[in-house]
Design a protein around this motif. Structure first.
Motif, PDB file in Angstrom:
ATOM      1  N   TYR A  50      39.242  44.711  46.675  1.00 63.24           N
ATOM      2  CA  TYR A  50      39.152  45.884  46.662  1.00 63.24           C
ATOM      3  C   TYR A  50      38.432  46.520  48.196  1.00 63.24           C
ATOM      4  O   TYR A  50      38.271  47.807  47.804  1.00 63.24           O
ATOM      5  CB  TYR A  50      39.001  46.833  45.593  1.00 63.24           C
ATOM      6  N   ASP A  51      37.571  45.657  48.605  1.00 62.40           N
ATOM      7  CA  ASP A  51      36.104  46.424  49.227  1.00 62.40           C
ATOM      8  C   ASP A  51      36.919  46.976  50.475  1.00 62.40           C
ATOM      9  O   ASP A  51      36.723  47.330  51.595  1.00 62.40           O
ATOM     10  CB  ASP A  51      35.327  44.442  49.391  1.00 62.40           C
ATOM     11  N   ASN A  52      38.051  45.997  51.715  1.00 63.99           N
ATOM     12  CA  ASN A  52      38.308  46.211  52.695  1.00 63.99           C
ATOM     13  C   ASN A  52      40.190  46.420  52.733  1.00 63.99           C
ATOM     14  O   ASN A  52      40.795  47.014  53.837  1.00 63.99           O
ATOM     15  CB  ASN A  52      38.314  45.181  53.698  1.00 63.99           C
ATOM     16  N   HIS A  53      40.400  46.593  51.454  1.00 67.26           N
ATOM     17  CA  HIS A  53      42.276  46.898  51.296  1.00 67.26           C
ATOM     18  C   HIS A  53      42.569  45.652  52.230  1.00 67.26           C
ATOM     19  O   HIS A  53      44.103  46.994  52.346  1.00 67.26           O
ATOM     20  CB  HIS A  53      42.436  48.224  51.722  1.00 67.26           C
ATOM     21  N   THR A  54      42.501  45.089  51.941  1.00 63.35           N
ATOM     22  CA  THR A  54      43.516  44.057  52.647  1.00 63.35           C
ATOM     23  C   THR A  54      43.851  43.625  51.278  1.00 63.35           C
ATOM     24  O   THR A  54      43.487  43.030  50.157  1.00 63.35           O
ATOM     25  CB  THR A  54      43.410  43.175  53.729  1.00 63.35           C
ATOM     26  N   THR A  55      45.123  42.279  51.659  1.00 67.08           N
ATOM     27  CA  THR A  55      45.640  41.634  50.406  1.00 67.08           C
ATOM     28  C   THR A  55      45.705  40.511  52.073  1.00 67.08           C
ATOM     29  O   THR A  55      46.621  40.022  52.493  1.00 67.08           O
ATOM     30  CB  THR A  55      47.322  41.412  50.100  1.00 67.08           C
ATOM     31  N   GLU A  56      45.403  39.090  50.732  1.00 66.99           N
ATOM     32  CA  GLU A  56      44.973  38.123  51.651  1.00 66.99           C
ATOM     33  C   GLU A  56      45.228  36.587  50.130  1.00 66.99           C
ATOM     34  O   GLU A  56      44.755  36.680  49.075  1.00 66.99           O
ATOM     35  CB  GLU A  56      43.509  37.680  52.161  1.00 66.99           C
ATOM     36  N   PHE A  57      46.300  35.755  51.186  1.00 62.08           N
ATOM     37  CA  PHE A  57      46.279  34.319  50.403  1.00 62.08           C
ATOM     38  C   PHE A  57      45.222  33.504  50.077  1.00 62.08           C
ATOM     39  O   PHE A  57      44.013  33.801  51.107  1.00 62.08           O
ATOM     40  CB  PHE A  57      47.135  32.988  50.998  1.00 62.08           C
ATOM     41  N   GLN A  58      44.650  32.663  48.818  1.00 59.76           N
ATOM     42  CA  GLN A  58      43.822  32.473  48.278  1.00 59.76           C
ATOM     43  C   GLN A  58      44.287  32.041  47.344  1.00 59.76           C
ATOM     44  O   GLN A  58      44.884  31.480  46.586  1.00 59.76           O
ATOM     45  CB  GLN A  58      42.381  33.608  47.684  1.00 59.76           C
ATOM     46  N   MET A  59      43.228  30.577  46.972  1.00 59.55           N
ATOM     47  CA  MET A  59      43.260  28.982  45.940  1.00 59.55           C
ATOM     48  C   MET A  59      42.839  30.025  45.131  1.00 59.55           C
ATOM     49  O   MET A  59      42.370  30.700  44.828  1.00 59.55           O
ATOM     50  CB  MET A  59      42.923  28.104  46.451  1.00 59.55           C
ATOM     51  N   ILE A  60      43.955  29.828  44.230  1.00 57.47           N
ATOM     52  CA  ILE A  60      44.100  29.869  42.532  1.00 57.47           C
ATOM     53  C   ILE A  60      43.518  28.414  41.589  1.00 57.47           C
ATOM     54  O   ILE A  60      44.106  28.473  41.678  1.00 57.47           O
ATOM     55  CB  ILE A  60      44.064  30.701  41.905  1.00 57.47           C
ATOM     56  N   LEU A  61      41.903  28.738  41.185  1.00 62.61           N
ATOM     57  CA  LEU A  61      41.923  27.488  40.157  1.00 62.61           C
ATOM     58  C   LEU A  61      41.523  27.972  38.342  1.00 62.61           C
ATOM     59  O   LEU A  61      41.106  27.288  37.763  1.00 62.61           O
ATOM     60  CB  LEU A  61      40.588  26.598  41.134  1.00 62.61           C
ATOM     61  N   ASP A  62      41.656  28.857  38.153  1.00 60.94           N
ATOM     62  CA  ASP A  62      41.338  29.556  37.226  1.00 60.94           C
ATOM     63  C   ASP A  62      41.999  31.106  36.426  1.00 60.94           C
ATOM     64  O   ASP A  62      42.354  32.153  36.954  1.00 60.94           O
ATOM     65  CB  ASP A  62      40.051  29.855  36.592  1.00 60.94           C
ATOM     66  N   LYS A  63      41.675  30.970  35.503  1.00 61.19           N
ATOM     67  CA  LYS A  63      42.310  32.359  34.603  1.00 61.19           C
ATOM     68  C   LYS A  63      41.568  33.843  35.797  1.00 61.19           C
ATOM     69  O   LYS A  63      43.049  34.909  35.782  1.00 61.19           O
ATOM     70  CB  LYS A  63      42.294  32.679  33.417  1.00 61.19           C
ATOM     71  N   LYS A  64      40.830  34.102  35.857  1.00 61.71           N
ATOM     72  CA  LYS A  64      40.199  35.157  36.380  1.00 61.71           C
ATOM     73  C   LYS A  64      40.715  35.410  37.576  1.00 61.71           C
ATOM     74  O   LYS A  64      41.280  35.648  38.048  1.00 61.71           O
ATOM     75  CB  LYS A  64      39.419  34.885  36.490  1.00 61.71           C
ATOM     76  N   GLN A  65      41.087  33.901  38.175  1.00 62.77           N
ATOM     77  CA  GLN A  65      41.594  34.279  40.350  1.00 62.77           C
ATOM     78  C   GLN A  65      43.370  34.926  39.628  1.00 62.77           C
ATOM     79  O   GLN A  65      43.436  35.680  40.620  1.00 62.77           O
ATOM     80  CB  GLN A  65      41.061  33.083  40.563  1.00 62.77           C
ATOM     81  N   GLN A  66      43.718  34.294  38.734  1.00 64.28           N
ATOM     82  CA  GLN A  66      45.023  34.214  38.582  1.00 64.28           C
ATOM     83  C   GLN A  66      45.146  36.115  38.057  1.00 64.28           C
ATOM     84  O   GLN A  66      46.411  37.011  38.278  1.00 64.28           O
ATOM     85  CB  GLN A  66      45.412  33.520  37.319  1.00 64.28           C
ATOM     86  N   GLU A  67      44.547  36.334  36.815  1.00 60.18           N
ATOM     87  CA  GLU A  67      44.471  37.985  36.954  1.00 60.18           C
ATOM     88  C   GLU A  67      44.168  39.148  38.277  1.00 60.18           C
ATOM     89  O   GLU A  67      45.119  39.486  38.590  1.00 60.18           O
ATOM     90  CB  GLU A  67      43.205  38.221  35.779  1.00 60.18           C
ATOM     91  N   ARG A  68      43.804  38.359  39.464  1.00 57.40           N
ATOM     92  CA  ARG A  68      43.970  39.048  40.351  1.00 57.40           C
ATOM     93  C   ARG A  68      45.060  38.685  41.609  1.00 57.40           C
ATOM     94  O   ARG A  68      45.140  40.175  42.148  1.00 57.40           O
ATOM     95  CB  ARG A  68      42.395  38.955  41.118  1.00 57.40           C
ATOM     96  N   ALA A  69      46.144  37.721  40.837  1.00 56.17           N
ATOM     97  CA  ALA A  69      46.689  37.820  42.125  1.00 56.17           C
ATOM     98  C   ALA A  69      47.809  38.416  41.029  1.00 56.17           C
ATOM     99  O   ALA A  69      49.545  38.443  42.001  1.00 56.17           O
ATOM    100  CB  ALA A  69      47.496  36.566  42.111  1.00 56.17           C
ATOM    101  N   LYS A  70      47.912  39.016  40.042  1.00 52.20           N
ATOM    102  CA  LYS A  70      49.322  39.519  39.407  1.00 52.20           C
ATOM    103  C   LYS A  70      49.657  40.909  39.619  1.00 52.20           C
ATOM    104  O   LYS A  70      48.992  41.423  40.569  1.00 52.20           O
ATOM    105  CB  LYS A  70      48.390  39.696  38.327  1.00 52.20           C
TER     106      LYS A  70
END
Length: 321
Positions: A50-70
């Motif tokens: 949301y800071d730079n309005h881009t979408t980038e691949f990231q490693m997801i290791l927990d539920k909080k990060q999973q929520e952002r990838a949905k």
């Protein structure tokens, strides 16, 4: 090894109705990523910034990060350092496995990388049925235009299902209020702003080399009417024995039904999206007059279409009562 098999087809969706409603379709990403995260493994997927309005691949290791990838993302995502990060993580965690989820081109690229690096048997590769990717610059300028006029965007969805899976609502949240972004969605679907390579996509087929292909199971209300759910329906195309093993591991979390490539037919499983006849005009207008002008010119919904859509929603409400 992930050996290719004759493609196996399933329709499916999450049994958990709350999680189903929070997804864009049938909740397949949630089912898949839950399985990996609950067992201490990792997921690589695209996350919106949301800071730079881009979408980038990231490693997801927990539920909080999973929520952002949905959720669906109607802009091209950047691979960033995901190849290097996933390789290093797997080397540092020799007993673990990884799920990679991306578009057809991205996932097949990762497949080739994993084979070269000798890690193919430790990664499960899922690709998503794709309409095409617009230039990320267009979305970034569109989002910044909203913020100049209304304030900071704090939430984005392209497929809110308040009116059901077949009638998704696209909006952003600014200052606690919703602002429609249906003009951007209309331009996305009218095929003007996709990248040139998308019109020649080699992955628009049911035969792929990833483990599983996922997407919306469009027309399921016609081909498997007794299995249709107005809140979301997903499609699984299983291409490898490794993909079949993964599906069996998440199957208990799903309502699912065997299907075939005839029942699940949709345009982007047969051919790439066709180039719009207005594409050249669109880009000329954009270069000369900017993002606001092209969104108004190419993204405005006609009054006739607005009335038609309203009637369809009313009819759907009557049928489901």
């Amino acid at each position: 090894m992930a050996d290719l098999i004759d493609t196996i087809v399933y329709a499916g969706r999450l049994k958990n109705k709350v999680a189903l409603m929070s997804s864009s379709s049938g909740g397949v990403f949630i089912a898949l990523s839950d399985f990996f995260l609950e067992n201490g493994n990792a997921v690589a997927a695209a996350i919106y910034n949301y800071d730079n309005h881009t979408t980038e691949f990231q490693m997801i290791l927990d539920k909080k990060q999973q929520e952002r990838a949905k959720g669906s993302k109607y802009m091209q995502s950047k691979p960033g350092d995901i190849y290097r990060e996933t390789y290093h993580w797997l080397k540092e965690n020799p007993e673990k496995k990884l799920l990679f989820v991306g578009m057809g081109c991205q996932s097949d690229g990762f497949r080739k990388f994993s084979e070269i690096k000798g890690i193919r048997d430790r990664v499960y590769i899922v690709d998503i049925i794709c309409h095409g990717s617009p230039s990320p610059k267009l979305w970034r300028e569109y989002a910044k235009s909203i913020e100049r006029k209304d304030g900071k965007i704090t939430y984005l969805t392209f497929k809110d299902k308040r009116n059901g899976w077949k009638f998704p609502t696209a909006y952003v949240m600014v200052g606690g209020q919703e602002y429609s972004i249906r003009d951007y969605v209309k331009v996305f679907y009218n095929r003007c702003m996709l990248r040139p390579s998308c019109y020649e996509c080699p992955y628009a087929t049911t035969e792929r080399k990833t483990d599983i292909t996922i997407g919306d199971f469009w027309h399921i209300e016609e081909t498997i009417p007794d299995f249709y759910d107005p809140n979301g329906n997903s499609l699984f195309l299983i291409h490898t024995n490794q993909g079949g093993e993964l599906f069996e591991k998440i199957k208990n979390d799903l309502d699912c039904r065997p299907s075939n490539t005839t029942q699940c037919w949709q345009p982007n499983l047969e051919a790439p999206t066709k180039k719009s006849e207005q594409r050249e005009e669109f880009w000329n207008d954009y270069q000369k007059k900017g993002i606001d002008f092209v969104m108004k010119k190419y993204g405005t919904v006609s009054m006739k279409t607005k009335i038609k859509n309203k009637l369809l929603k009313i009819m759907r409400g009557v049928r489901t009562k």
